[in-house]
Write an enzyme that holds these catalytic residues in place. Structure first.
Site, mmCIF file in Angstrom:
data_model
loop_
_atom_site.group_PDB
_atom_site.id
_atom_site.type_symbol
_atom_site.label_atom_id
_atom_site.label_comp_id
_atom_site.label_asym_id
_atom_site.label_seq_id
_atom_site.Cartn_x
_atom_site.Cartn_y
_atom_site.Cartn_z
ATOM 1 C CE LYS A 65 -0.130 -8.326 3.643
ATOM 2 N NZ LYS A 65 -0.557 -8.193 2.237
ATOM 3 C CD GLU A 91 -7.384 -5.421 1.451
ATOM 4 O OE1 GLU A 91 -6.283 -6.014 1.448
ATOM 5 O OE2 GLU A 91 -7.543 -4.278 0.994
ATOM 6 C CB SER A 124 -0.924 0.011 1.221
ATOM 7 O OG SER A 124 -0.189 -0.209 2.412
HETATM 8 O O1 KIV Z 1 -0.439 -3.407 1.550
HETATM 9 C C1 KIV Z 1 -1.057 -3.366 2.610
HETATM 10 O O2 KIV Z 1 -1.030 -2.375 3.351
HETATM 11 C C2 KIV Z 1 -1.829 -4.532 3.005
HETATM 12 C C3 KIV Z 1 -2.809 -4.349 4.120
HETATM 13 C C4 KIV Z 1 -3.942 -3.552 3.663
HETATM 14 C C5 KIV Z 1 -3.219 -5.644 4.699
HETATM 15 O O3 KIV Z 1 -1.686 -5.559 2.426
#
Ligand code: KIV
Length: 278
Positions: A128, A198, A60
């Site tokens: 992640k 999400e 993000s």
């Molecule tokens: O990129 C991000 O900030 C995320 C969150 C919204 C979980 O993957």
């Protein structure tokens, strides 16, 4: 004292470091997990001092910090740059790095190399990645075999924005629900230490949370998850998403400070003698 901590150092300044097993173990203890995104040293330092359980360097960043339209253009080099800043600041919180688009989709070997870079060069403690076990099962196993903990991400997966047709709630119809439930149990079986859910309906998120052994971390997924993650800029007044809660109008406070500074310079009110060398 929160999710079973390992004490680092000794004496008054010892840090109750949150490890991956401690983070995972919070679910068994019925302790909710609070996760935030951060992308730089001062923000990560501020939240690390406030008992946040994990800091996610989310892709993000491409939107919140770099002003881009979506997350797809974030590169490994850009991600590493931000992961280094956050890991330099985080003494207590678990540091999780997002794997950028196209850093893990090509092959399991490519994914292991890039996950390894985020840990070895960036200082992340886990990575992640977005998507179901049917597609990324081999990749997740390969990363875990390199002793790198993996967090899954289901529901609205922003790296699939073009395939999904927009930023829409996922799992509203029976087929979509089944797909997300099965994918979550699959990620749990593969050994993911947590799963981000999400933008899925709250009742589905609660059902998934009851079905998996690892903690679910919701964003726009209701209160039935084992923890929550929010984008830092969202809670500080920038409001990129509709389901966030604004905890402080930092954006407004910045604008006030910038306006006051400009006015002071123009009027001659700044600097005074105390701001100058004599
Ligand atoms: O990129 C991000 O900030 C995320 C969150 C919204 C979980 O993957």
């Amino acid at each position: 004292m929160g999710p079973g901590r390992v004490r680092h150092g000794s004496g008054d300044d010892a840090v109750n470091k949150i490890t991956v097993p401690a983070f995972r173990g919070a679910k068994e203890k019925g302790e909710k997990l609070a996760v935030l995104t951060a992308y730089d040293f001062p923000s990560a330092q501020a939240m690390d001092a406030c008992d946040v359980d994990a800091i996610l360097i989310g892709d993000s960043c491409a939107m919140t910090v770099m002003g881009r339209r979506n997350t797809l253009s974030m590169t490994m080099e850009e991600m590493l740059h931000h992961v280094r800043m956050v890991s330099a600041a985080a003494e207590r919180a678990l540091v999780i790095a997002d794997m950028p688009f196209m850093s893990y989709q090509v092959s399991a070997e490519q994914a292991v190399r890039n996950a390894g870079r985020l840990v070895a060069e960036g200082g992340a403690e886990a990575v992640k990645l977005e998507g179901p076990p049917a597609v990324f099962g081999e990749t997740i196993t390969a990363i875990r075999n390199a002793s790198i903990p993996v967090m899954g991400h289901l529901g609205l997966t922003p790296q699939s924005i073009h395939a999904l047709g927009g930023y829409k709630v996922q799992g509203r119809d029976p087929a979509g629900r089944k797909k997300i439930l099965e994918a979550a149990t699959g990620l749990d079986d593969l050994g993911c230490f947590a799963i981000v859910l999400e933008c899925v309906p709250a009742d589905l998120a609660a059902e998934v949370s009851a079905a998996v052994s690892c903690p679910t971390i919701g964003i726009g997924a209701g209160n039935g998850c084992d923890g929550q993650v929010l984008v830092m800029h969202d809670i500080l007044g920038w409001g990129f998403t509709s389901f966030t809660k604004t905890y402080a109008d930092v954006k407004g406070a910045m604008a006030d400070a910038f306006r006051d500074y400009v006015a002071d310079v123009k009027s001659g009110a700044f600097p005074t003698e105390e701001h100058a060398f004599q």
